[in-house]
Design a protein around this motif. Structure first.
Motif, PDB file in Angstrom:
ATOM      1  N   TYR A  63       2.652 -10.283  -3.984  1.00 41.70           N
ATOM      2  CA  TYR A  63       1.807 -10.810  -2.932  1.00 41.70           C
ATOM      3  C   TYR A  63       0.910  -9.755  -2.351  1.00 41.70           C
ATOM      4  CZ  TYR A  63       4.403 -15.126  -2.824  1.00 41.70           C
ATOM      5  OH  TYR A  63       5.100 -16.495  -2.970  1.00 41.70           O
ATOM      6  N   ALA A  64       1.345  -8.312  -2.147  1.00 38.82           N
ATOM      7  CA  ALA A  64       0.702  -7.421  -1.697  1.00 38.82           C
ATOM      8  C   ALA A  64      -0.464  -7.060  -2.656  1.00 38.82           C
ATOM      9  CB  ALA A  64       1.549  -6.142  -1.522  1.00 38.82           C
ATOM     10  N   VAL A  65      -0.289  -7.231  -3.832  1.00 40.13           N
ATOM     11  CA  VAL A  65      -1.185  -6.813  -4.979  1.00 40.13           C
ATOM     12  C   VAL A  65      -2.354  -7.983  -5.023  1.00 40.13           C
ATOM     13  CG1 VAL A  65      -1.747  -6.614  -7.509  1.00 40.13           C
ATOM     14  CG2 VAL A  65       0.206  -5.415  -6.462  1.00 40.13           C
ATOM     15  N   GLU A  66      -1.576  -9.248  -4.771  1.00 32.70           N
ATOM     16  CA  GLU A  66      -2.580 -10.351  -4.943  1.00 32.70           C
ATOM     17  C   GLU A  66      -3.631 -10.518  -3.763  1.00 32.70           C
ATOM     18  OE1 GLU A  66      -4.166 -14.447  -5.313  1.00 32.70           O
ATOM     19  OE2 GLU A  66      -3.428 -12.666  -6.675  1.00 32.70           O
ATOM     20  N   HIS A  67      -3.064  -9.918  -2.667  1.00 35.68           N
ATOM     21  CA  HIS A  67      -3.716 -10.003  -1.212  1.00 35.68           C
ATOM     22  C   HIS A  67      -4.489  -8.681  -1.078  1.00 35.68           C
ATOM     23  CE1 HIS A  67      -2.978 -13.999  -0.198  1.00 35.68           C
ATOM     24  NE2 HIS A  67      -1.395 -13.608  -0.560  1.00 35.68           N
ATOM     25  N   GLU A  68      -4.568  -7.844  -2.101  1.00 40.24           N
ATOM     26  CA  GLU A  68      -5.147  -6.522  -2.164  1.00 40.24           C
ATOM     27  C   GLU A  68      -4.578  -5.575  -0.677  1.00 40.24           C
ATOM     28  OE1 GLU A  68      -9.228  -6.991  -2.890  1.00 40.24           O
ATOM     29  OE2 GLU A  68      -8.613  -7.692  -4.759  1.00 40.24           O
ATOM     30  N   ASP A  69      -3.388  -5.620  -0.436  1.00 38.96           N
ATOM     31  CA  ASP A  69      -3.037  -5.131   0.925  1.00 38.96           C
ATOM     32  C   ASP A  69      -2.346  -3.625   0.442  1.00 38.96           C
ATOM     33  OD1 ASP A  69      -1.871  -4.396   3.272  1.00 38.96           O
ATOM     34  OD2 ASP A  69      -1.003  -6.601   3.594  1.00 38.96           O
ATOM     35  N   ALA A  70      -3.133  -2.777   0.372  1.00 40.05           N
ATOM     36  CA  ALA A  70      -2.557  -1.235   0.011  1.00 40.05           C
ATOM     37  C   ALA A  70      -1.684  -0.808   0.806  1.00 40.05           C
ATOM     38  CB  ALA A  70      -3.933  -0.495  -0.228  1.00 40.05           C
ATOM     39  N   GLU A  71      -1.815  -0.973   2.096  1.00 38.18           N
ATOM     40  CA  GLU A  71      -0.872  -0.902   3.308  1.00 38.18           C
ATOM     41  C   GLU A  71       0.654  -1.162   2.994  1.00 38.18           C
ATOM     42  OE1 GLU A  71      -0.197  -0.329   8.009  1.00 38.18           O
ATOM     43  OE2 GLU A  71      -2.260  -0.612   7.212  1.00 38.18           O
ATOM     44  N   THR A  72       0.671  -2.544   2.985  1.00 35.96           N
ATOM     45  CA  THR A  72       2.012  -3.116   2.632  1.00 35.96           C
ATOM     46  C   THR A  72       2.316  -2.623   1.391  1.00 35.96           C
ATOM     47  OG1 THR A  72       1.259  -4.931   3.942  1.00 35.96           O
ATOM     48  CG2 THR A  72       2.982  -5.272   2.439  1.00 35.96           C
ATOM     49  N   LEU A  73       1.685  -2.574   0.401  1.00 36.01           N
ATOM     50  CA  LEU A  73       2.116  -2.217  -1.228  1.00 36.01           C
ATOM     51  C   LEU A  73       2.659  -0.574  -0.957  1.00 36.01           C
ATOM     52  CD1 LEU A  73       2.522  -2.918  -4.026  1.00 36.01           C
ATOM     53  CD2 LEU A  73       0.230  -2.071  -4.412  1.00 36.01           C
ATOM     54  N   ALA A  74       2.206   0.161  -0.331  1.00 36.38           N
ATOM     55  CA  ALA A  74       2.416   1.623  -0.030  1.00 36.38           C
ATOM     56  C   ALA A  74       3.914   1.657   0.781  1.00 36.38           C
ATOM     57  CB  ALA A  74       1.459   2.369   0.654  1.00 36.38           C
ATOM     58  N   ARG A 121       5.187 -11.840 -15.710  1.00 35.84           N
ATOM     59  CA  ARG A 121       4.113 -10.783 -15.099  1.00 35.84           C
ATOM     60  C   ARG A 121       4.748  -9.972 -13.955  1.00 35.84           C
ATOM     61  NH1 ARG A 121       1.138 -15.734 -14.775  1.00 35.84           N
ATOM     62  NH2 ARG A 121      -0.397 -15.776 -16.463  1.00 35.84           N
ATOM     63  N   THR A 122       4.313  -8.478 -13.938  1.00 35.18           N
ATOM     64  CA  THR A 122       4.736  -7.857 -13.348  1.00 35.18           C
ATOM     65  C   THR A 122       3.517  -7.495 -12.024  1.00 35.18           C
ATOM     66  OG1 THR A 122       3.822  -5.675 -14.313  1.00 35.18           O
ATOM     67  CG2 THR A 122       6.013  -6.522 -14.895  1.00 35.18           C
ATOM     68  N   ALA A 123       4.268  -7.058 -10.911  1.00 37.14           N
ATOM     69  CA  ALA A 123       3.008  -6.840  -9.747  1.00 37.14           C
ATOM     70  C   ALA A 123       2.122  -5.448 -10.460  1.00 37.14           C
ATOM     71  CB  ALA A 123       3.749  -6.264  -8.759  1.00 37.14           C
ATOM     72  N   ALA A 124       2.862  -4.589 -10.994  1.00 38.40           N
ATOM     73  CA  ALA A 124       2.020  -3.276 -11.550  1.00 38.40           C
ATOM     74  C   ALA A 124       1.017  -3.584 -12.423  1.00 38.40           C
ATOM     75  CB  ALA A 124       3.104  -2.473 -12.088  1.00 38.40           C
ATOM     76  N   ALA A 125       1.271  -4.795 -13.279  1.00 39.69           N
ATOM     77  CA  ALA A 125       0.231  -5.431 -14.246  1.00 39.69           C
ATOM     78  C   ALA A 125      -0.678  -6.265 -13.738  1.00 39.69           C
ATOM     79  CB  ALA A 125       0.816  -5.623 -15.415  1.00 39.69           C
ATOM     80  N   TYR A 126      -0.680  -6.880 -12.706  1.00 42.32           N
ATOM     81  CA  TYR A 126      -1.148  -7.994 -12.051  1.00 42.32           C
ATOM     82  C   TYR A 126      -2.522  -7.744 -12.319  1.00 42.32           C
ATOM     83  CZ  TYR A 126      -2.251 -12.063  -9.505  1.00 42.32           C
ATOM     84  OH  TYR A 126      -2.896 -13.385  -9.289  1.00 42.32           O
ATOM     85  N   PRO A 127      -3.182  -6.611 -11.550  1.00 43.52           N
ATOM     86  CA  PRO A 127      -4.735  -6.658 -11.521  1.00 43.52           C
ATOM     87  C   PRO A 127      -5.243  -6.522 -13.123  1.00 43.52           C
ATOM     88  CG  PRO A 127      -3.804  -4.881 -10.077  1.00 43.52           C
ATOM     89  CD  PRO A 127      -2.627  -5.277 -10.765  1.00 43.52           C
ATOM     90  N   HIS A 128      -4.651  -5.828 -13.740  1.00 44.11           N
ATOM     91  CA  HIS A 128      -5.294  -6.090 -15.216  1.00 44.11           C
ATOM     92  C   HIS A 128      -5.124  -7.314 -15.810  1.00 44.11           C
ATOM     93  CE1 HIS A 128      -5.019  -5.920 -19.539  1.00 44.11           C
ATOM     94  NE2 HIS A 128      -5.591  -4.797 -19.549  1.00 44.11           N
TER      95      HIS A 128
END
Length: 51
Positions: free
Chosen positions: A10-21, A38-45
């Motif tokens: 969810y953090a990656v999908e919503h481009e929430d870098a602070e929450t992801l960190a 699918r992994t969150a690490a690969a999601y942007p790709h």
């Protein structure tokens, strides 16, 4: 959104870098897979390659 998403998905999908960190700093695993595999690490790709 996919089945069995983790908070990191969810953090990656919503481009929430602070929450992801914060999640990663507390030990979240960005390599856990959702039901479709699918992994969150690969999601942007994966998003880019679908376009």
């Amino acid at each position: 959104m996919s089945d069995y998403w983790t908070p990191t998905h969810y953090a990656v999908e919503h481009e929430d870098a602070e929450t992801l960190a914060r999640l990663l700093a507390r030990g979240a695993d960005p390599f856990l897979r959702s039901r479709p595999g699918r992994t969150a690490a690969a999601y942007p790709h994966q998003q880019t390659s679908r376009r």
